[in-house]
Motif scaffolding. Sequence first.
Motif, PDB file in Angstrom:
ATOM      1  N   LEU A 108       0.836  -1.211   0.000  1.00  0.00           N
ATOM      2  CA  LEU A 108       0.000   0.000   0.000  1.00  0.00           C
ATOM      3  C   LEU A 108       0.872   1.263   0.000  1.00  0.00           C
ATOM      4  O   LEU A 108       0.597   2.213  -0.744  1.00  0.00           O
ATOM      5  N   ALA A 109       1.928   1.240   0.814  1.00  0.00           N
ATOM      6  CA  ALA A 109       2.836   2.400   0.850  1.00  0.00           C
ATOM      7  C   ALA A 109       3.464   2.617  -0.530  1.00  0.00           C
ATOM      8  O   ALA A 109       3.621   3.763  -0.979  1.00  0.00           O
ATOM      9  N   ASN A 110       3.813   1.519  -1.209  1.00  0.00           N
ATOM     10  CA  ASN A 110       4.367   1.632  -2.565  1.00  0.00           C
ATOM     11  C   ASN A 110       3.362   2.284  -3.522  1.00  0.00           C
ATOM     12  O   ASN A 110       3.704   3.181  -4.297  1.00  0.00           O
ATOM     13  N   GLU A 111       2.123   1.788  -3.477  1.00  0.00           N
ATOM     14  CA  GLU A 111       1.096   2.310  -4.386  1.00  0.00           C
ATOM     15  C   GLU A 111       0.809   3.790  -4.105  1.00  0.00           C
ATOM     16  O   GLU A 111       0.589   4.575  -5.032  1.00  0.00           O
ATOM     17  N   LYS A 112       0.833   4.156  -2.839  1.00  0.00           N
ATOM     18  CA  LYS A 112       0.589   5.571  -2.504  1.00  0.00           C
ATOM     19  C   LYS A 112       1.712   6.454  -3.044  1.00  0.00           C
ATOM     20  O   LYS A 112       1.464   7.544  -3.548  1.00  0.00           O
ATOM     21  N   ARG A 113       2.959   5.943  -2.938  1.00  0.00           N
ATOM     22  CA  ARG A 113       4.083   6.731  -3.476  1.00  0.00           C
ATOM     23  C   ARG A 113       3.956   6.889  -4.992  1.00  0.00           C
ATOM     24  O   ARG A 113       4.229   7.951  -5.549  1.00  0.00           O
ATOM     25  N   SER A 114       3.504   5.807  -5.662  1.00  0.00           N
ATOM     26  CA  SER A 114       3.316   5.890  -7.122  1.00  0.00           C
ATOM     27  C   SER A 114       2.235   6.896  -7.473  1.00  0.00           C
ATOM     28  O   SER A 114       2.388   7.721  -8.385  1.00  0.00           O
ATOM     29  N   ARG A 115       1.125   6.777  -6.735  1.00  0.00           N
ATOM     30  CA  ARG A 115       0.013   7.719  -6.997  1.00  0.00           C
ATOM     31  C   ARG A 115       0.484   9.162  -6.830  1.00  0.00           C
ATOM     32  O   ARG A 115       0.201  10.020  -7.667  1.00  0.00           O
TER      33      ARG A 115
END
Lengths: 172, 278
Positions: A108-115
């Motif tokens: 989730l932290a990865n996806e938030k950084r991508s977003r």
Amino acid sequence: MTNPQEIATKAEFLAHAFALEQESVDRYEELADAMDTHNNLEVAGLFRKMAEFGRKHAVEVERLAAGSDLPTLEPWDFKWADDEGPETGDYADIDYMMTPVQALQFALANEKRSRDFYGLVASHSPNQTVRELAGEFTQEEAEHVTLLERWIARHDSDTTIADDLDPPNIVD
Amino acid sequence: MNPLSDKIEPKDYKSDVKPVWCPGCGDFGVLNAITKALASLRLAPEQVALISGIGCSSRVPAYTNVYGFHGIHGRALALGAGLKAARPDLHIVVAGGDGDGFSIGGNHFLHACRRNMDMTYIVMDNEVYGMTKGQASPTTAPDWTESELTPSGTHARPFQPAAIALAAGATFIARAFSGKPNTLAQMVVLAMQHPGFAFIQVLSPCPTFRPEQKEWKNIVRPFAVDALPTSDPALAALHCQRDDGMSTGVIYVEARPVWKRSDMQEIAIDDIEQEFRI
């Protein structure tokens, strides 16, 4: 580095998007192998699933890049918001006994950084085409964030790492 | 290969052997940085040799597909020097841990620095002997009491890798953090391009025996001085001594004649035998 806002061409943007997904795939596969080695098979399977998602997204980026001559960037030349790619995570958040919920939180932290990375490009790039494309990618990453939050909500929220009855750091 | 171009990818330098390091080990980041650096330099695997000693980090040659030699404890630099003398065309990268490099191999480290052979030495420093289950190493803080061998700490001043490398004559000195593989990859490229002995101390957390090192990611920061890197040894020494050991960046770069094979005295085997005849 650290200036996503300066991504100014479609080719440069797609080079970043492809690297983002490829690095994500590589890191998740590395983590899955490490978890396999340490017999945390459930988390290994989860990381492998995340790698598969990344692989599919990389194929999508390839399709968008077909016919384009993408620039070759050195690892330190990418304009990520940080020194590292948004979806490579942080080794300090990894533990051989980590639970599936903790693995999902890592993802989730990865996806938030991508977003957030795509969001910065979408709102600041000097190029209209890049802004529009980045906006679509931001939307897609936001959907991933929502999906992962739902998965996490379905799991037991207890993130306590279980005791290892044969820990590696006990001197025999 | 990257399908979008003919560019060589970092994973093209990885072998099929999967690392047995603990998940979360900083050495994963160093492995990734080395492969990224090799891809950036566009070196063929057969142009590079990765030499190591003994310890967790010294397993690194097995995880790449360049020439590798997993040597004996503390002797990686001696092996690397021998290989460089025999095969000066190879790019020599020596890698290992703080115990291997600064204790068992401490003497080799000093003399490799002063000899200035063209090679790169990467030390993954976690301030502990991990493979033997957690004993104090030369870089361990004197008040670390978690080992049964040193229950009240070592009471010994920690080894200062950068300052000692400088005093011993290394011509490229840097410090990096394994949690930043991209930054470290650039440093490895600079080190491999440097003509002479290049030393990189990599702060590489051990999540198993030094779990408190997970906090390093919040502590490490680039050197906050524009003066670095410098070719002035006095200035470099000043910053090495003033620093708490957690600042990263290239510290010192000096142009100095590099050891060459032609510097060696060539002698025929027959002549050597002649000297031993009674």
